[in-house]
Design a protein around this motif. Structure first.
Motif, PDB file in Angstrom:
ATOM      1  N   ASP A  63      39.239  48.134  44.668  1.00 25.23           N
ATOM      2  CA  ASP A  63      38.867  48.966  45.807  1.00 25.23           C
ATOM      3  C   ASP A  63      39.443  48.350  47.071  1.00 25.23           C
ATOM      4  N   ARG A 104      30.414  54.830  45.703  1.00 30.35           N
ATOM      5  CA  ARG A 104      31.477  55.393  44.871  1.00 30.35           C
ATOM      6  C   ARG A 104      31.076  55.296  43.410  1.00 30.35           C
ATOM      7  N   TYR A 118      41.020  58.155  45.457  1.00 37.37           N
ATOM      8  CA  TYR A 118      40.563  57.429  44.277  1.00 37.37           C
ATOM      9  C   TYR A 118      41.474  57.717  43.086  1.00 37.37           C
TER      10      TYR A 118
END
Length: 259
Positions: free
Chosen positions: A253, A235, A162
């Motif tokens: 994403d 998330r 991330y």
């Protein structure tokens, strides 16, 4: 929790031993001793300023919850105390807030979280302690050493990356983590059905991620029509994501499945 590290080798170079300086039993400055490598790194090891709470968490929990990426094979079942617990690898967890949130929401999944930022390591250990989490281990060192030398094929249930450093200058793009050579190391370690989940707020990097992941053998896009995926509920928003959104960046994403 089980002890995640073996006793240090007194004959090893000082740079490969655990701790040193303020944390003699904490994360090492260079756990793999650089392994005689001269490749381009995608990160810089940082000690940084550390709070009393972060330092206390390292001193209290590193021996049981910390992992040195020193190149020795890692037994994930022994590390997490269960042969049945699926383990997801997270590379670059920052201060660990999102990691702790996801670990609390999914206690049946182990998270092996890798970073080289000492304050972040201490913060995640403190968060795990405060929340009573039993499914987080904090790894210190170069993730490439972990992927190349320490994990068994098919041992991971997923990979999370991330908001990695986007290295925005064209001359530095080769330092980006998501590259074909990186995925060639990762993919054999993923069991069938494992999910690779990346996120970035830097559009050129998002396009590169999509191109590289789409071309990787053994991975298929979970959202082939759209390419990019909506942010999954599991998330949470991260600090870096909020900063990007405040600057008007578009967050992307990417979800790919191991076949």
């Amino acid at each position: 929790m089980p002890d995640a590290t073996a006793a240090p080798d007194a004959t090893a170079p000082a740079s490969t031993r655990r701790g040193g300086g303020r944390f003699p039993d904490g994360p090492a400055a260079d756990p793999a001793g650089s392994r005689e490598e001269h490749r381009i790194r995608s990160f810089h090891a940082r000690r940084g300023r550390i709070t009393h709470a972060q330092a206390a968490a390292i001193e209290r929990h590193w021996g049981a919850w910390g992992v040195e990426l020193d190149g020795r094979p890692l037994d994930l079942a022994a590390l997490f105390g269960s042969a049945e617990m699926p383990v997801v690898l997270e590379i670059g967890f920052g201060m660990g807030d999102a990691t702790a949130h996801m670990a609390a929401a999914d206690p049946g999944t182990g998270i092996l979280a890798v970073d080289v930022h000492t304050p972040g390591q201490g913060n995640l250990l403190a968060l795990a302690d405060r929340a009573g989490l039993t499914n987080v281990r904090v790894a210190n060192g170069d993730a490439i050493v972990l992927l190349r030398d320490m994990l068994a094929p098919g041992s991971l249930a997923g990979l999370r990356v991330y908001f990695p450093d986007p290295w925005p200058k064209a001359k530095h793009a080769k330092r980006r983590l998501i590259q074909p050579s990186f995925l060639a190391l990762v993919t054999p370690l993923l069991r069938p059905g494992a999910v690779v989940h990346c996120a970035t707020d830097w559009e050129p990097y998002a396009e590169q991620m999509l191109e590289v992941l789409s071309a990787a053998p053994g991975l298929v896009n979970a959202h082939p029509a759209e390419g990019f995926a909506p942010r999954p509920d599991f998330r949470p928003l991260t600090k870096f994501e909020r900063q990007g959104l405040d600057k008007g960046h578009v967050v992307r994403d990417l979800l790919f499945t191991r076949v």
